[in-house]
Design an enzyme around this catalytic site. Sequence first.
Site, PDB file in Angstrom:
ATOM      1  N   HIS A 161     -48.241 -10.420 -28.271  1.00  0.00           N
ATOM      2  CA  HIS A 161     -48.072 -10.959 -29.639  1.00  0.00           C
ATOM      3  C   HIS A 161     -47.142 -10.061 -30.466  1.00  0.00           C
ATOM      4  CE1 HIS A 161     -51.821 -13.301 -28.769  1.00  0.00           C
ATOM      5  NE2 HIS A 161     -52.162 -12.178 -28.160  1.00  0.00           N
ATOM      6  N   SER A 282     -19.531  -3.308 -39.055  1.00  0.00           N
ATOM      7  CA  SER A 282     -19.523  -4.256 -40.160  1.00  0.00           C
ATOM      8  C   SER A 282     -18.294  -3.986 -41.017  1.00  0.00           C
ATOM      9  CB  SER A 282     -20.787  -4.088 -41.010  1.00  0.00           C
ATOM     10  OG  SER A 282     -20.574  -4.593 -42.313  1.00  0.00           O
ATOM     11  N   LYS A 288     -23.214   0.479 -40.274  1.00  0.00           N
ATOM     12  CA  LYS A 288     -23.764  -0.484 -39.323  1.00  0.00           C
ATOM     13  C   LYS A 288     -23.159  -0.402 -37.923  1.00  0.00           C
ATOM     14  CE  LYS A 288     -25.435  -4.245 -40.194  1.00  0.00           C
ATOM     15  NZ  LYS A 288     -26.486  -5.183 -40.484  1.00  0.00           N
ATOM     16  N   GLU A 295     -26.907 -10.327 -29.226  1.00  0.00           N
ATOM     17  CA  GLU A 295     -27.172 -11.539 -30.013  1.00  0.00           C
ATOM     18  C   GLU A 295     -26.497 -12.754 -29.382  1.00  0.00           C
ATOM     19  OE1 GLU A 295     -25.977  -8.914 -33.523  1.00  0.00           O
ATOM     20  OE2 GLU A 295     -26.824 -10.665 -34.494  1.00  0.00           O
TER      21      GLU A 295
END
Length: 463
Positions: A161, A282, A288, A295
Amino acid sequence: MADQSSNQMWGGRFAAGPDAIMEAINASIGFDKRMAAQDIAGSRAHAAMLGATGILDPKDVEAIREGLLTVLSEIEGGTFGFSTALEDIHMNVEARLKEIIGEPAGRLHTGRSRNDQVATDFKLWVRDQLDAAETGLLALMKALVAQAEAGADWVMPGFTHLQTAQPVTWGHHMMAYVEMFARDLSRVRDARARMNESPLGAAALAGTGFAIDRHMTAEALGFDRPAANSLDAVSDRDFALELLGTASICAMHLSRFAEELVIWSSAQFRFVVLSDRFSTGSSIMPQKKNPDAAELIRAKVGRIFGAQTALMMVMKGLPLAYSKDMQEDKEQVFDAADNWMLALAAMEGMVRDMTANREALEAAAGAGFSTATDLADWLVRELGLPFRDAHHITGSLVAKAEAKGCDLPDLSLDDMQSVHDGITQAVYDVLGVHNSVASRISYGGTAPVRVREQAARWKEILG
Ligand code: ARG
């Protein structure tokens, strides 16, 4: 006499050429030119067989053979002029062959049809992709085994979970994916073995009256045997669907792993550092480092599974044998296969390059009362309590620790004994995360000794 603008391949009964819209919806050359090499291989095998069986004159066969090689080199060299009016790769190649060698080109299509031709070309193309997927999967599995070996005894939290469950080892987590990709590999091999029957010579749908030798062409193209039913041979696209099904499941696995990498590489987790080579920055936030490859891999399953759904819908309800609907098979498979290979390669690169943060993994491993099960098991083993009672007592101890804002090993013996007076100092041995993972020695368990066995077994298999 047919109109000049009607089709040179089948224009005999046509008085006029097609409307521009008809040509646009009908043509597949824009995408099926990717099967040029397979198309020419199929034609060469067919022509050689027509010669060997005496159906064609050896001189014509030799002219066809040389002509096809010229066509192939034109295509490979980028000088071939593809024509939409010629509809597809089969007619583009044949028309060019006619320009090069003249009359014998027209004899190549003896005893075959574009229906068995396209099924053959596409099968050869799909087979190559399955071989490439096998290579990609093996490389990825090797990278995972290397990670597992390096961190066979590094502890980290195991989740259910996405809540801390029990400590596991880094190596164990990596090897879980080895098992998943091994099943994908087995599906790839399975699909390849099942699809390896040649449609060539099934002709339009019914076979042919020419005394062709389908065993000969099957063998020349690396098939195990000719497909046994001509109707089935030209209307079957199971092989493409199996590639898509296999790719879908594999992409789903890749997506799960990618998701973990996205979570793990966040500032909140810091479990892994992805290499610069597989990250992006970024344009506005200088600090970043984004896990874009992960992704995108996470997303690829969408288009791959979409392709499977699309082709299932195309094939559903089609009567035997060939229908033009089936031309809609290729773009889906091309796109899915391209993205499957890309995702496999990107994942392999990321796994190879990534660095696990051993300290962060270990710090997180102990959080969230992750050794509560070890405590309950200790109560069963040492005090002879039924597991249900042990579970309850441990629950009370967790509540106590939570109230005090500490972890289980930080509770004093007095605290422990206030819940059950049989608890002794020895309990602290099982509350450490290293002891916890070392104790999970059941077959397939997370203990470093078991992980090393599995990594060694796979290393042997993978070579
Ligand atoms: N371009 C067609 C396809 O991709 C080739 C087969 C055409 N056969 C036919 N009978 N029109 O399916």
